[in-house]
Design a protein around this motif. Structure first.
Motif, PDB file in Angstrom:
ATOM      1  N   ASN B  31       0.799  -1.230   0.000  1.00 49.15           N
ATOM      2  CA  ASN B  31       0.000   0.000   0.000  1.00 49.15           C
ATOM      3  C   ASN B  31       0.829   1.277   0.000  1.00 49.15           C
ATOM      4  O   ASN B  31       0.298   2.374   0.174  1.00 49.15           O
ATOM      5  CB  ASN B  31      -0.960   0.000   1.193  1.00 49.15           C
ATOM      6  CG  ASN B  31      -0.235  -0.154   2.507  1.00 49.15           C
ATOM      7  OD1 ASN B  31       0.994  -0.213   2.538  1.00 49.15           O
ATOM      8  ND2 ASN B  31      -0.977  -0.221   3.599  1.00 49.15           N
ATOM      9  N   TYR B  32       2.143   1.139  -0.190  1.00 52.39           N
ATOM     10  CA  TYR B  32       3.002   2.324  -0.235  1.00 52.39           C
ATOM     11  C   TYR B  32       4.080   2.072  -1.270  1.00 52.39           C
ATOM     12  O   TYR B  32       4.722   1.005  -1.262  1.00 52.39           O
ATOM     13  CB  TYR B  32       3.616   2.574   1.150  1.00 52.39           C
ATOM     14  CG  TYR B  32       4.648   3.676   1.192  1.00 52.39           C
ATOM     15  CD1 TYR B  32       5.989   3.387   1.403  1.00 52.39           C
ATOM     16  CD2 TYR B  32       4.286   5.007   1.026  1.00 52.39           C
ATOM     17  CE1 TYR B  32       6.942   4.386   1.440  1.00 52.39           C
ATOM     18  CE2 TYR B  32       5.232   6.013   1.062  1.00 52.39           C
ATOM     19  CZ  TYR B  32       6.554   5.690   1.268  1.00 52.39           C
ATOM     20  OH  TYR B  32       7.503   6.698   1.310  1.00 52.39           O
ATOM     21  N   ARG B  51       0.676   6.535  -2.035  1.00 51.77           N
ATOM     22  CA  ARG B  51      -0.026   5.533  -1.228  1.00 51.77           C
ATOM     23  C   ARG B  51      -1.174   4.953  -2.039  1.00 51.77           C
ATOM     24  O   ARG B  51      -1.631   5.548  -3.017  1.00 51.77           O
ATOM     25  CB  ARG B  51      -0.520   6.158   0.069  1.00 51.77           C
ATOM     26  CG  ARG B  51       0.617   6.625   0.940  1.00 51.77           C
ATOM     27  CD  ARG B  51       0.137   7.214   2.252  1.00 51.77           C
ATOM     28  NE  ARG B  51       1.257   7.796   2.996  1.00 51.77           N
ATOM     29  CZ  ARG B  51       2.002   7.117   3.856  1.00 51.77           C
ATOM     30  NH1 ARG B  51       1.731   5.841   4.097  1.00 51.77           N
ATOM     31  NH2 ARG B  51       2.998   7.706   4.496  1.00 51.77           N
ATOM     32  N   SER B  95       1.637  -3.853   3.927  1.00 51.02           N
ATOM     33  CA  SER B  95       1.134  -3.570   5.267  1.00 51.02           C
ATOM     34  C   SER B  95       1.371  -4.759   6.200  1.00 51.02           C
ATOM     35  O   SER B  95       1.205  -4.643   7.412  1.00 51.02           O
ATOM     36  CB  SER B  95      -0.361  -3.250   5.204  1.00 51.02           C
ATOM     37  OG  SER B  95      -1.068  -4.327   4.629  1.00 51.02           O
ATOM     38  N   TYR B  98       6.094  -4.115   6.344  1.00 51.91           N
ATOM     39  CA  TYR B  98       6.718  -2.783   6.353  1.00 51.91           C
ATOM     40  C   TYR B  98       8.120  -2.737   5.772  1.00 51.91           C
ATOM     41  O   TYR B  98       8.802  -1.745   5.901  1.00 51.91           O
ATOM     42  CB  TYR B  98       6.752  -2.210   7.783  1.00 51.91           C
ATOM     43  CG  TYR B  98       5.393  -2.149   8.416  1.00 51.91           C
ATOM     44  CD1 TYR B  98       5.064  -2.956   9.490  1.00 51.91           C
ATOM     45  CD2 TYR B  98       4.413  -1.299   7.918  1.00 51.91           C
ATOM     46  CE1 TYR B  98       3.807  -2.906  10.056  1.00 51.91           C
ATOM     47  CE2 TYR B  98       3.155  -1.248   8.476  1.00 51.91           C
ATOM     48  CZ  TYR B  98       2.861  -2.060   9.554  1.00 51.91           C
ATOM     49  OH  TYR B  98       1.622  -2.014  10.117  1.00 51.91           O
ATOM     50  N   LYS B  99       8.596  -3.795   5.103  1.00 48.76           N
ATOM     51  CA  LYS B  99       9.919  -3.736   4.499  1.00 48.76           C
ATOM     52  C   LYS B  99       9.807  -3.226   3.069  1.00 48.76           C
ATOM     53  O   LYS B  99       8.804  -3.420   2.394  1.00 48.76           O
ATOM     54  CB  LYS B  99      10.573  -5.119   4.502  1.00 48.76           C
ATOM     55  CG  LYS B  99       9.940  -6.101   3.536  1.00 48.76           C
ATOM     56  CD  LYS B  99      10.664  -7.442   3.554  1.00 48.76           C
ATOM     57  CE  LYS B  99      10.112  -8.360   2.478  1.00 48.76           C
ATOM     58  NZ  LYS B  99      10.746  -9.695   2.480  1.00 48.76           N
ATOM     59  N   LEU B 100      10.874  -2.565   2.608  1.00 49.35           N
ATOM     60  CA  LEU B 100      10.940  -2.108   1.218  1.00 49.35           C
ATOM     61  C   LEU B 100      11.381  -3.270   0.332  1.00 49.35           C
ATOM     62  O   LEU B 100      12.437  -3.856   0.570  1.00 49.35           O
ATOM     63  CB  LEU B 100      11.951  -0.965   1.090  1.00 49.35           C
ATOM     64  CG  LEU B 100      11.537   0.439   1.534  1.00 49.35           C
ATOM     65  CD1 LEU B 100      12.758   1.335   1.601  1.00 49.35           C
ATOM     66  CD2 LEU B 100      10.500   1.006   0.590  1.00 49.35           C
ATOM     67  N   PHE B 102      12.511  -3.815  -3.429  1.00 46.98           N
ATOM     68  CA  PHE B 102      12.957  -2.981  -4.535  1.00 46.98           C
ATOM     69  C   PHE B 102      12.884  -3.694  -5.875  1.00 46.98           C
ATOM     70  O   PHE B 102      13.053  -4.927  -5.967  1.00 46.98           O
ATOM     71  CB  PHE B 102      14.418  -2.561  -4.315  1.00 46.98           C
ATOM     72  CG  PHE B 102      14.590  -1.466  -3.313  1.00 46.98           C
ATOM     73  CD1 PHE B 102      14.718  -1.747  -1.961  1.00 46.98           C
ATOM     74  CD2 PHE B 102      14.649  -0.142  -3.718  1.00 46.98           C
ATOM     75  CE1 PHE B 102      14.899  -0.732  -1.038  1.00 46.98           C
ATOM     76  CE2 PHE B 102      14.829   0.881  -2.804  1.00 46.98           C
ATOM     77  CZ  PHE B 102      14.946   0.578  -1.459  1.00 46.98           C
ATOM     78  N   GLY B 103      12.683  -2.898  -6.926  1.00 48.33           N
ATOM     79  CA  GLY B 103      12.898  -3.378  -8.271  1.00 48.33           C
ATOM     80  C   GLY B 103      14.389  -3.418  -8.555  1.00 48.33           C
ATOM     81  O   GLY B 103      15.201  -2.986  -7.725  1.00 48.33           O
TER      82      GLY B 103
END
Lengths: 111, 112
Positions: B31-32, B51, B95, B98-100, B102-103
Motif C-alpha cells: 500500500n506504499y 499511497r 502492510s 513494512y519492508k521495502l 525494490f525493483g
C-alpha cells in the motif's frame, strides 16, 4: 538537520572474520532498517527494528544479526564472513511506518 | 513475499524529452510505493512516493501513477535535464511487514 549517519565508510575484512556496522538515525526517528546492496542490483532487506524490537527479517542466514539501542541507533553484525558478503550496507531510518531515508552506506569488501 | 519487477533496465533520452519507468508488484497487501534516485557512489534518495488510496501524485517535473487493479505503478520525468541521469529504483511496502521490496533499477542517461 543531520541525516542518517553510518560508520565506518569503508571496511576490508578477510573471510571468516566478523564485522560490526553502525547506524545513527535521523533525530526523532524510531525505526531503523538494514539493507544489502550488491553492485548493479537493488537493495535487499535484512532487518527492521522499531522501538528496539525486531519487526522484520529478510532471507539472510543466521550469521547476520542486529540490535537497536535505547537511543535508537543500531548495529549490524555479520559473522564468519564470506566473499559473497561484499556489498554496500545501507541503513534507513523512518519516522513512522513507511517513509525510509537512507544513510551513505558502509562499503564492505571481503577478501 | 512481495516481488517487484521494473522496466526498462536502461533508458537513454534526449535532454528535454520525457522518461517513463514502469513497475509491477505481486502482493495485494502492498500500500506504499516510493521511488528512489541513486547517483553513482551515493545513497538512494527518496524523490516521490504514493499511497494506495491515491491514483496520481506530482512534484514539479516528476509524477507517479498507480493502478491498484493491475498492480502497476509508473514514474514520469518531464523536461529531463543532465542532472536527472542516475539509477532509479521503484519499491513497494506491504502492510504485512513494512519492508521495502525494490525493483532491479533503471539506469537513466540524459543526452545533452
Amino acid at each position: 538537520d543531520a541525516g542518517v549517519t553510518q560508520s565506518p565508510t569503508h571496511l576490508i575484512k578477510t573471510r571468516g572474520q566478523q564485522v560490526t556496522l553502525r547506524c545513527s538515525p535521523i533525530s526523532g526517528h524510531k525505526s531503523v532498517s538494514w539493507y544489502q546492496q550488491v553492485l548493479g542490483q537493488g537493495p535487499q532487506f535484512i532487518f527492521q527494528y522499531y522501538e528496539k524490537e525486531e519487526r522484520g527479517r529478510g532471507n539472510f542466514p543466521d550469521r547476520f544479526s542486529a540490535r537497536q539501542f535505547p537511543n535508537y541507533s543500531s548495529e549490524l553484525n555479520v559473522n564468519a564472513l564470506l566473499l559473497g558478503d561484499s556489498a554496500l550496507y545501507l541503513c534507513a531510518s523512518s519516522p513512522r511506518t513507511y517513509e525510509q531515508y537512507f544513510g551513505p552506506g558502509t562499503r564492505l569488501t571481503v577478501t | 513475499g512481495e516481488n517487484v519487477e521494473q522496466h526498462p533496465s536502461t533508458l537513454s533520452v534526449q535532454e528535454g524529452d520525457s522518461a517513463v519507468i514502469k513497475c509491477t508488484y505481486s502482493d495485494s497487501a502492498s500500500n506504499y510505493f516510493p521511488w528512489y534516485k541513486q547517483e553513482l557512489g551515493k545513497r538512494p534518495q527518496l524523490i516521490i512516493d504514493i499511497r494506495s488510496n491515491v491514483g496520481e501524485k506530482k512534484d514539479q517535473r516528476i509524477a507517479v501513477t498507480l493502478n491498484k487493479t493491475a498492480k502497476h505503478f509508473s514514474l514520469h520525468i518531464t523536461e529531463t535535464q543532465p542532472e536527472d541521469s542516475a539509477v532509479y529504483f521503484c519499491a513497494a511496502v506491504s502492510s504485512n511487514d513494512y519492508k521495502l521490496s525494490f525493483g532491479a533499477g533503471t539506469t537513466v542517461t540524459v543526452r545533452a
